[in-house]
Design an enzyme around this catalytic site. Structure first.
Site, PDB file in Angstrom:
ATOM      1  N   ARG A 154      21.594  37.425  51.410  1.00 21.07           N
ATOM      2  CA  ARG A 154      22.702  36.799  52.537  1.00 21.07           C
ATOM      3  C   ARG A 154      22.470  37.222  53.856  1.00 21.07           C
ATOM      4  NH1 ARG A 154      28.727  37.965  49.175  1.00 21.07           N
ATOM      5  NH2 ARG A 154      28.808  35.706  47.700  1.00 21.07           N
ATOM      6  N   LYS A 175      34.394  33.399  28.548  1.00 24.93           N
ATOM      7  CA  LYS A 175      35.479  33.036  28.283  1.00 24.93           C
ATOM      8  C   LYS A 175      35.320  31.126  28.863  1.00 24.93           C
ATOM      9  CE  LYS A 175      38.548  37.055  28.102  1.00 24.93           C
ATOM     10  NZ  LYS A 175      39.237  37.964  28.788  1.00 24.93           N
ATOM     11  N   GLY A 228      28.042  34.167  39.505  1.00 24.45           N
ATOM     12  CA  GLY A 228      26.973  35.964  40.126  1.00 24.45           C
ATOM     13  C   GLY A 228      25.761  35.902  38.032  1.00 24.45           C
ATOM     14  N   GLY A 253      32.419  31.995  44.120  1.00 15.67           N
ATOM     15  CA  GLY A 253      33.739  31.025  43.364  1.00 15.67           C
ATOM     16  C   GLY A 253      33.663  29.850  44.556  1.00 15.67           C
TER      17      GLY A 253
END
Ligand code: AMP
Length: 396
Positions: free
Chosen positions: A36, A197, A354, A377
């Site tokens: 980062r 999921k 991720g 996110g």
């Protein structure tokens, strides 16, 4: 979308409040992955070279509005200095006297990091008084933290309304890449969605169906779709209660002219463990005591054919339990095909999230993709088609 960049501003001698993502993993006070920091290095160096006073704003962890020593950004300073190859000052607060003293002492080209913005409650609340206190130390605001752009916080959104606001180079690169992925992509566009999921990716699937020409579904989430079609998936991970949702997504796909590509065969293991004994089965003959942990070779072939027809690929989620050998094989094979087509300039490939980033690194092809987003996110919300407040605030 049009947004202002560093090409639109003269930063010489200006105090630039630069929002960066320094939320790096730390173990025993040591940064274990500086990716980062590497990402924002070009923006910091460009501003410094152009004679700006570069004031870094960032959050670190979740101190929830209180000063918590373990979340101090001070421990990051040595790594930031190492990555940038220059001295970086530090102020023990991001507003008030301490911040002001550090900024007032800066010379053109200097870099100073201010303490964790989340040590103040006003950060996450986007409190106008806190935004104003931050703005007092800056003439202009540059946002280079795409990964925090899905949050309307003081340092990611509020500041853009008080100061002239610009996208940093890493933000610019990310926005340009995403624009090529789903904004104005070259068709056919194929999305690959995998992972555990369906429940965490309903909005994402619904948005993609409206935008892409084909949607490849793999990973644990494919089991829910297969079960919804009346197939038996044995002991596999499956959200049986989401059958209705899965059928609604497939119906909507038909009306949107988006073809859905599901696995036609699978690698079925005895248990969720590396090297668990396993066999390949056709999708209509999964044994009752077996667990689907990867897609089979016929599925890989079908997916690769879709990739060969595509001009753009967007990818989130592994196609199998890639952390467990040998159930990484399907994900690795597809990743290699996307990488090869990208290298041949036949394909624009954008991937993020991720686990997806780890899977592509594991496959050894991450650097061959057109763009890999390390934002978790924010990347998912972008794939869901949601407006990101930090980006909206930068629009011209
Ligand atoms: P997500 O965070 O939703 O993208 O899910 C990633 C996780 O999905 C990884 O940890 C994979 O191991 C897991 N996964 C992928 N395929 C399967 C599968 N067939 N059965 C169980 N877990 C899976």
């Amino acid at each position: 979308m049009a947004f202002r960049t560093l090409d639109d501003v003269d930063v010489k001698s200006k105090r630039v409040l630069l929002r960066v993502d320094l939320n790096v993993p730390v173990t025993d006070g040591k940064v274990t992955d500086a990716t980062r920091i590497e990402r924002v290095k070009p923006t910091i160096n460009e501003l410094s070279r152009k004679g700006a006073k570069v004031i870094l704003l960032a959050h670190f962890g979740r101190p929830k509005g209180k000063v918590v020593a373990e979340f101090s950004l001070k421990q990051i300073v040595p790594t930031v200095e190492k990555v940038l190859g220059k001295t970086v000052g530090f102020a023990e607060d991001c507003i008030g006297e301490k911040a002001k003293a550090a900024v007032d002492a800066m010379k053109d080209g200097d870099v100073v990091l201010l303490e964790n913005t989340r040590f103040h409650e006003g950060e996450e609340k986007n409190d106008p008084a806190f935004v104003k206190a931050l703005a007092e130390n800056g003439d202009i605001y540059v946002n280079d933290a795409f990964s925090a752009a899905h949050r309307a916080h003081a340092s990611t959104e509020g500041l853009a309304h008080l100061l002239p606001a610009y996208a940093g180079r890493s933000m610019q690169m990310e926005l340009e890449a995403l624009e090529k992925g789903l904004g104005h992509p070259a068709h056919p566009v194929v999305a690959i969605v995998g992972g555990a999921k369906v429940s965490t990716k309903i909005d994402l699937l619904n948005n993609l169906i409206e935008k892409v020409d084909a949607l490849i579904i793999g990973g644990g989430m494919a089991n829910t779709f297969l079960a919804a079609e009346g197939l038996s998936v044995g002991k596999s991970l499956c959200e049986h209660d989401l059958g209705e949702t899965a059928r609604a997504i497939m119906t909507k796909a038909k009306t949107e002219n988006c073809s859905i590509i599901l696995p036609v065969d699978a690698i079925v293991a005895e248990s969720f463990e590396a090297n668990s004994p396993n066999h390949r089965y056709g999708i209509d003959s999964i044994p009752a005591d077996g667990m689907i942990l990867d897609i089979g070779e016929n599925s890989v072939e079908r997916i690769n054919a879709a990739i060969d027809d595509a001009a753009t690929i967007v990818w989130n989620g592994p196609l199998g339990a890639f952390e467990l050998h040998p159930f990484d094989a399907g994900t690795v094979a597809v990743a290699k095909r996307v990488a090869a087509r990208t290298k041949q300039k036949k394909l624009v490939s954008i991937a993020g999230g991720g686990d997806t980033v780890s899977a592509l690194h594991h496959a050894g092809v991450a650097s061959d993709f057109t763009y890999i987003s390390t934002a978790g996110g924010a990347f998912l919300e972008w794939m869901e088609g949601k407006p990101l407040p930090g980006i909206l605030a930068l629009e011209k």
